[in-house]
Write a protein that holds these residues in place. Structure first.
Motif, short mmCIF file in Angstrom:
data_model
loop_
_atom_site.label_atom_id
_atom_site.label_comp_id
_atom_site.label_asym_id
_atom_site.label_seq_id
_atom_site.Cartn_x
_atom_site.Cartn_y
_atom_site.Cartn_z
N LYS A 26 55.06 -72.89 -12.42
CA LYS A 26 53.98 -73.87 -12.21
C LYS A 26 54.06 -74.47 -10.80
O LYS A 26 53.05 -74.57 -10.10
N PHE A 27 55.28 -74.83 -10.38
CA PHE A 27 55.46 -75.45 -9.06
C PHE A 27 55.18 -74.45 -7.94
O PHE A 27 54.68 -74.82 -6.87
N LEU A 28 55.54 -73.18 -8.17
CA LEU A 28 55.27 -72.17 -7.13
C LEU A 28 53.76 -72.02 -6.92
O LEU A 28 53.30 -71.80 -5.80
N LYS A 29 53.00 -72.14 -8.00
CA LYS A 29 51.53 -72.05 -7.89
C LYS A 29 50.91 -73.33 -7.32
O LYS A 29 49.83 -73.29 -6.74
N ASN A 30 51.60 -74.47 -7.57
CA ASN A 30 51.07 -75.77 -7.12
C ASN A 30 52.17 -76.53 -6.37
O ASN A 30 52.70 -77.53 -6.86
N PRO A 31 52.53 -76.07 -5.17
CA PRO A 31 53.67 -76.68 -4.45
C PRO A 31 53.50 -78.16 -4.16
O PRO A 31 54.50 -78.88 -4.02
N THR A 41 61.23 -79.38 -0.56
CA THR A 41 61.66 -78.93 -1.89
C THR A 41 61.62 -77.41 -1.95
O THR A 41 60.59 -76.81 -1.65
N PHE A 42 62.76 -76.82 -2.32
CA PHE A 42 62.84 -75.36 -2.48
C PHE A 42 62.86 -75.03 -3.96
O PHE A 42 63.43 -75.76 -4.76
N LEU A 43 62.21 -73.93 -4.30
CA LEU A 43 62.13 -73.51 -5.70
C LEU A 43 62.77 -72.14 -5.85
O LEU A 43 62.56 -71.27 -5.00
N MET A 44 63.55 -71.95 -6.89
CA MET A 44 64.21 -70.65 -7.03
C MET A 44 64.46 -70.28 -8.49
O MET A 44 64.97 -71.09 -9.27
N HIS A 45 64.06 -69.07 -8.86
CA HIS A 45 64.53 -68.46 -10.10
C HIS A 45 65.86 -67.81 -9.77
O HIS A 45 65.91 -66.90 -8.93
N THR A 46 66.92 -68.25 -10.39
CA THR A 46 68.25 -67.78 -9.98
C THR A 46 68.60 -66.39 -10.56
O THR A 46 68.92 -65.48 -9.81
N ASN A 47 68.54 -66.25 -11.87
CA ASN A 47 68.96 -64.96 -12.47
C ASN A 47 67.74 -64.13 -12.87
O ASN A 47 67.36 -64.04 -14.05
#
Ligand SMILES: [Zn+2]
Length: 295
Positions: A26-31, A41-47
């Protein structure tokens, strides 16, 4: 006071905990939702591989691979060990005076009924300050802590000088629940608001003490000589995280229906009660002790 310039929100450290994974989506689509003026703010899917598989991990638990010793050990070659070193380079490196990220919040969910919880390190004073602020705005928040030094901590959030794990439950693995999703989102927003106020010296004086459920101790299921579980979590504790347990209270019930009681004189507060992910290790819950900590 050092300003916090770079914050990372990480999710999918366990690939079957969907709340964090979908909040990151959601945040990646609406930074702009996670944007503030005073920090990035950095966003990351880790695994990512575990997320694709819909499993907790691929070869080993990623959230147990970030001790300083393991990060430095080149002979560790599982998918998660290699991934941990890559994440450490991007968000850390751990122990650095000039890390790429100042604060990490790592999003998790639990099958135990722990409501909104933060898992902090007691030596991380900034995290305790954040927790105090959030608790004032979201009184249902609970805070627990683990033992030990930051370098020995194995969690994703231990790569940065300050950070914590967010645990929200109860929710089954592999599903989304709207109530849990929006509660977690509100918690994240409140944390980001804290940092905006912190960086601009606009924080009003917060309360100077906070209750923390400290020093989680592992409690295994009772097992027979073949390692099979002989007793289940007692119904009194099920769906009842942070319940005060005192001598004589029922703890487990055997498959035959006989109660097994808590026998220590120290009052404890069980967390991660009957967490599905811990069955592979035979862990039934963790005992904590409630302490009031001055901030
Ligand atoms: Zn998790």
């Amino acid at each position: 006071m050092k300003k916090i310039k770079k914050i990372a929100i990480t999710g999918g450290t366990h690939g079957n905990e969907l709340t964090g994974i979908y909040l990151i989506n959601k945040f990646l689509k609406n930074p702009t939702l996670v944007k503030r003026d005073s920090f990035k703010t950095f966003l990351m899917h880790t695994n990512v591989k575990a997320i694709k598989q819909g499993t907790r991990y691929v070869q080993r638990d990623l959230n147990r691979t970030f001790t300083q010793k393991e990060l430095e050990n080149k002979s560790l070659k599982t998918y998660e060990d290699i991934l941990a070193k890559k994440i450490n380079k991007e968000l850390g490196p751990k122990g650095s005076k000039n890390p790429n990220i100042d604060f990490i919040m790592d999003l998790h969910s639990t099958t135990a009924n722990m409501g909104l919880s933060l898992g902090v390190n007691l030596k991380d004073k900034l995290s305790l300050q954040v927790a105090t602020y959030v608790k004032e705005h979201i009184p249902e928040l609970k805070i627990y802590s683990w033992r030990g030094e930051l370098k020995d901590a194995s969690f994703v959030s231990s790569i940065s000088p300050s950070g914590f794990t967010i645990e929200v439950g109860s929710i089954s693995q592999g599903i989304l629940r709207a109530d849990i999703f929006f509660k977690t989102e509100k918690l994240i927003q409140t944390i980001l608001d804290f940092f905006e106020l912190y960086n601009t010296n606009s924080l009003k004086k917060t309360c100077s003490q906070i209750d923390i459920y400290c020093n989680a101790k592992i409690i295994d299921f009772p097992k027979d000589k073949n390692g099979n579980i002989e007793a289940m979590v007692h119904p009194n504790l099920q769906e009842n995280g942070y319940l005060k347990l005192k001598k004589g209270d029922p703890l487990f019930v055997s498959l035959n229906g006989n109660n097994i009681y808590y026998e220590d004189i120290t009052e404890v507060y069980p967390i991660f009660v009957n967490e599905a992910a811990y069955y592979e290790k035979g862990i039934a819950m963790f005992f904590t002790e409630k302490k009031t900590i001055k901030i």
